[in-house]
Enzyme design. Structure first.
Site, PDB file in Angstrom:
ATOM      1  N   SER A 191      44.339  71.948 -64.675  1.00 33.02           N
ATOM      2  CA  SER A 191      45.761  71.964 -65.039  1.00 33.02           C
ATOM      3  C   SER A 191      46.675  72.081 -63.826  1.00 33.02           C
ATOM      4  O   SER A 191      47.895  71.988 -63.968  1.00 33.02           O
ATOM      5  CB  SER A 191      46.030  73.126 -66.002  1.00 33.02           C
ATOM      6  OG  SER A 191      45.742  74.352 -65.357  1.00 33.02           O
TER       7      SER A 191
ATOM      8  N   HIS B  49      35.118  79.491 -57.398  1.00 34.14           N
ATOM      9  CA  HIS B  49      35.438  80.667 -58.228  1.00 34.14           C
ATOM     10  C   HIS B  49      34.187  81.423 -58.682  1.00 34.14           C
ATOM     11  O   HIS B  49      34.265  82.215 -59.619  1.00 34.14           O
ATOM     12  CB  HIS B  49      36.284  80.243 -59.440  1.00 34.14           C
ATOM     13  CG  HIS B  49      37.696  79.842 -59.075  1.00 34.14           C
ATOM     14  ND1 HIS B  49      38.538  79.178 -59.926  1.00 34.14           N
ATOM     15  CD2 HIS B  49      38.404  80.034 -57.929  1.00 34.14           C
ATOM     16  CE1 HIS B  49      39.697  78.969 -59.322  1.00 34.14           C
ATOM     17  NE2 HIS B  49      39.647  79.468 -58.106  1.00 34.14           N
TER      18      HIS B  49
ATOM     19  N   ASN C 128      42.599  63.347 -65.972  1.00 30.21           N
ATOM     20  CA  ASN C 128      42.833  64.515 -66.826  1.00 30.21           C
ATOM     21  C   ASN C 128      43.186  64.048 -68.234  1.00 30.21           C
ATOM     22  O   ASN C 128      43.538  62.888 -68.436  1.00 30.21           O
ATOM     23  CB  ASN C 128      43.989  65.350 -66.245  1.00 30.21           C
ATOM     24  CG  ASN C 128      43.849  66.828 -66.534  1.00 30.21           C
ATOM     25  OD1 ASN C 128      42.740  67.327 -66.764  1.00 30.21           O
ATOM     26  ND2 ASN C 128      44.956  67.545 -66.540  1.00 30.21           N
TER      27      ASN C 128
END
Ligand code: BJW
Length: 230
Positions: free
Chosen positions: A174, A106, A198
């Site tokens: 997520s 990203h 997580n």
């Protein structure tokens, strides 16, 4: 020798003081995604977008890597096979923690991108609207960040790594943003064992063979120590 592919998300940097996106009080609770993380938002209000990323760049510049970043760098150094780190994060905490090679799918806060010619250069601390590109002089500097609707970077390389993975781990993400959220399926289809680390179950938790819940600074060093002890 086993090849490990690791996907990281904002949760791995949370304990270094960098906000996540979707947790309570996260970045998307303070800003509308459409305003700051889309090309349309940038076209509408470039000053707002530059201010958003200038603030995040300043915060990331002073952030320190945590025990999870350091543990992954140790795994990369000590594992006898390949360890590929693919991050959705735009900070440089993996590198500051000692990781040798990281794919920033990203983009990166510390880089600028010319929207006109594609040239990249180190971002100044504060990017201004209409800053000229050092290569083509167009007033088209933007943060080198992949916004919604844009193609993430290094996808051919990432998918090639996933197709050869023996073990795939997703850490602190997520599972709500594609294509990264689909990596677990891709790796599993290639025969990899899959593990999620997580704080809480992600949107894709049911697709993992193994899950470990807790803060990354605890779960990641424990997981790495177990791998290196086996
Ligand atoms: C802890 C912790 C602790 C907390 N320890 N854990 C409909 C269906 C499917 C796809 C689409 C669709 N409509 C549109 C799409 C595509 C779109 C998309 O996925 N949209 C979804 C919203 C549905 N995707 C795109 O547009 C992407 N491009 C694309 O798809 O191109 C086409 C393509 C086709 C084929 C192949 C390849 C490509 C581009 C996505 C760009 C995302 N950009 C952002 C912002 C820019 C970067 C920045 O400003 O920083 O990237 S959005 C934001 O989300 C950011 C992140 O990298 C990304 C993922 O977030 P992440 O890392 O998962 O963070 P959180 O906050 O969501 O989760 C944190 C997790 O950590 C939580 O689970 C916590 O529990 C945990 N945690 N503390 C451990 N201490």
């Amino acid at each position: 020798m086993e090849k490990i592919v690791i996907l990281t998300g904002a949760g791995i940097s949370a304990e270094s003081g960098l906000g996540t996106f979707r947790d309570a009080g996260g970045l998307w609770a303070q800003h509308r995604i459409e305003d700051v993380a889309t090309p349309e938002g940038f076209a509408r209000d470039p000053a707002l977008v530059q201010a958003f990323y200038n603030a995040r760049r300043a915060k990331a510049a002073t952030a320190r890597p945590n025990a999870a970043h350091v543990a992954l760098a140790r795994l990369q150094a000590d594992w006898p096979g390949a360890v590929v780190i693919v991050t959705q994060n735009v900070d440089d905490l993996h590198e500051k923690g000692g990781a040798q090679e990281v794919l920033h799918m990203h983009g990166r806060l510390d880089q600028a991108l010319c929207a006109a010619c594609g040239h990249r250069w180190p971002a100044p601390e504060e990017m201004e609207v209409g800053e000229p590109c050092p290569a083509c002089r167009a007033p088209s500097a933007r943060p080198d960040i992949v916004w919604f609707g844009e193609m993430p970077y290094d996808m051919d390389e990432v998918f090639a790594h996933l197709s050869g993975a023996d073990l795939f781990a997703a850490i602190g993400t997520s599972g709500q943003v594609y294509p990264a959220a689909g990596f677990v399926q891709e790796a599993a289809a290639a025969g990899a064992r899959t593990v999620e680390l997580n704080l809480e179950p992600s949107a894709t938790v049911s697709q993992f063979d193994e899950t470990r819940f807790g803060p990354a600074t605890r779960t990641v060093p424990e997981w790495v120590a177990e791998l290196l002890a086996d």
